[in-house]
Scaffold this active site. Structure first.
Site, PDB file in Angstrom:
ATOM      1  N   HIS A 106       0.855  -1.186   0.000  1.00  0.00           N
ATOM      2  CA  HIS A 106       0.000   0.000   0.000  1.00  0.00           C
ATOM      3  C   HIS A 106       0.890   1.235   0.000  1.00  0.00           C
ATOM      4  O   HIS A 106       1.859   1.306   0.772  1.00  0.00           O
ATOM      5  CB  HIS A 106      -0.908  -0.008   1.236  1.00  0.00           C
ATOM      6  CG  HIS A 106      -1.850   1.154   1.263  1.00  0.00           C
ATOM      7  ND1 HIS A 106      -2.972   1.210   0.471  1.00  0.00           N
ATOM      8  CD2 HIS A 106      -1.809   2.311   1.961  1.00  0.00           C
ATOM      9  CE1 HIS A 106      -3.589   2.366   0.676  1.00  0.00           C
ATOM     10  NE2 HIS A 106      -2.903   3.041   1.584  1.00  0.00           N
ATOM     11  N   GLU A 171       8.990   0.929  -2.987  1.00  0.00           N
ATOM     12  CA  GLU A 171       8.106  -0.238  -3.135  1.00  0.00           C
ATOM     13  C   GLU A 171       8.861  -1.387  -3.809  1.00  0.00           C
ATOM     14  O   GLU A 171       8.784  -2.538  -3.381  1.00  0.00           O
ATOM     15  CB  GLU A 171       6.870   0.134  -3.957  1.00  0.00           C
ATOM     16  CG  GLU A 171       5.957   1.131  -3.276  1.00  0.00           C
ATOM     17  CD  GLU A 171       4.625   1.295  -4.016  1.00  0.00           C
ATOM     18  OE1 GLU A 171       4.060   0.310  -4.502  1.00  0.00           O
ATOM     19  OE2 GLU A 171       4.149   2.459  -4.099  1.00  0.00           O
TER      20      GLU A 171
HETATM   21  C1  GAR Z   1       1.522   0.747  -6.357  1.00  0.00           C
HETATM   22  O1  GAR Z   1       1.969   2.021  -6.039  1.00  0.00           O
HETATM   23  C2  GAR Z   1       0.842   0.109  -5.165  1.00  0.00           C
HETATM   24  O2  GAR Z   1       1.395   0.469  -3.946  1.00  0.00           O
HETATM   25  C3  GAR Z   1      -0.555   0.647  -5.308  1.00  0.00           C
HETATM   26  O3  GAR Z   1      -0.824   0.646  -6.674  1.00  0.00           O
HETATM   27  C4  GAR Z   1       0.394   0.794  -7.396  1.00  0.00           C
HETATM   28  C5  GAR Z   1       0.481  -0.347  -8.378  1.00  0.00           C
HETATM   29  O4  GAR Z   1       1.574  -0.172  -9.225  1.00  0.00           O
HETATM   30  N1  GAR Z   1      -1.500  -0.146  -4.591  1.00  0.00           N
HETATM   31  C6  GAR Z   1      -2.605   0.334  -4.045  1.00  0.00           C
HETATM   32  O5  GAR Z   1      -2.933   1.494  -4.116  1.00  0.00           O
HETATM   33  C7  GAR Z   1      -3.438  -0.693  -3.314  1.00  0.00           C
HETATM   34  N2  GAR Z   1      -4.452  -0.060  -2.561  1.00  0.00           N
HETATM   35  P1  GAR Z   1       2.147  -1.404 -10.044  1.00  0.00           P
HETATM   36  O6  GAR Z   1       0.963  -2.026 -10.797  1.00  0.00           O
HETATM   37  O7  GAR Z   1       3.115  -0.778 -11.007  1.00  0.00           O
HETATM   38  O8  GAR Z   1       2.795  -2.360  -9.098  1.00  0.00           O
END
Ligand code: GAR
Length: 198
Positions: A106, A171
């Site tokens: 998150h 992340e």
């Molecule tokens: C990421 O920043 C993740 O933390 C967020 O969505 C993005 C996905 O990026 N997740 C949320 O907001 C969950 N509530 P990605 O598809 O490139 O990994």
């Protein structure tokens, strides 16, 4: 060999970071998306990873979709389910099924800013630090036991986009490290706390 199923909804950059980490003792059994057009699905398929597209719009209710999702996941008998930008609210029955073996990332320092628009909210709240959290998934949205967090500074001229760009770097470092710790049986859940063994 621990089997991992990764769920995505979009570009899947966290999924890519986990795949690229080539974690010893782990195999990415499948990548599943609720959006057939998710860019990450094509990337995973190009790596030779089995992919499944399960369009949530084809299901009458959240319960029906989660039941179909559970069947799709369980076909791969995973030890761990990894939510990587999987933008669906999950039913309690679904989360119970994977208690202690489903992780989510998150983009905030939980318990601050659960839900959406985390970076904009952190800026508007005047936070000097923002970041990301990897946690075990429970029925309560963005509220499970926290395995790891990483913080970044919020700059005076940040927009949601510039802050997101700073956080996503963390992340991509944090999530593979936590998945590796899970695979190595180094995460011990105790209530809302997670002990990470060396
Ligand atoms: C990421 O920043 C993740 O933390 C967020 O969505 C993005 C996905 O990026 N997740 C949320 O907001 C969950 N509530 P990605 O598809 O490139 O990994």
């Amino acid at each position: 060999m621990k089997q991992i199923v990764i769920l995505i909804s979009g570009r899947g950059s966290n999924m890519q970071a986990i795949v690229d980490a080539r974690i010893d003792g782990a195999q990415i059994a499948a990548v599943i998306s609720n959006r057939p057009d998710a860019a990450g699905l094509a990337w995973a398929a190009a790596q030779g990873i089995p992919t499944v597209a399960l369009d949530h719009k084809q299901y009458a209710s959240r319960e029906d979709f989660d039941a179909a999702l559970q069947a799709a996941i369980d076909a791969f008998s995973p030890d761990l389910v990894v939510l990587a930008g999987f933008m669906r609210i999950l039913t309690p029955a679904f989360t119970r099924q994977y208690a202690g073996r489903m992780l989510n990332i998150h983009p905030s320092l939980l318990p601050a800013f659960p839900g959406l628009h985390t970076h904009q909210r952190a800026i508007e709240a005047g936070c000097k630090l923002a970041g990301c959290t990897v946690h075990f998934v429970t029925a309560e949205l963005d509220h499970g036991p926290i395995a790891a967090q990483a913080a970044v500074p919020v700059m005076g001229d940040d927009t949601a986009e510039t802050l997101a760009a700073r956080v996503i770097v963390e992340e991509h470092r944090l999530y593979p490290a936590v998945v590796r710790a899970f695979v190595e049986d180094r995460l011990q859940i105790d209530g809302l706390r997670v002990r990470v063994l060396p």
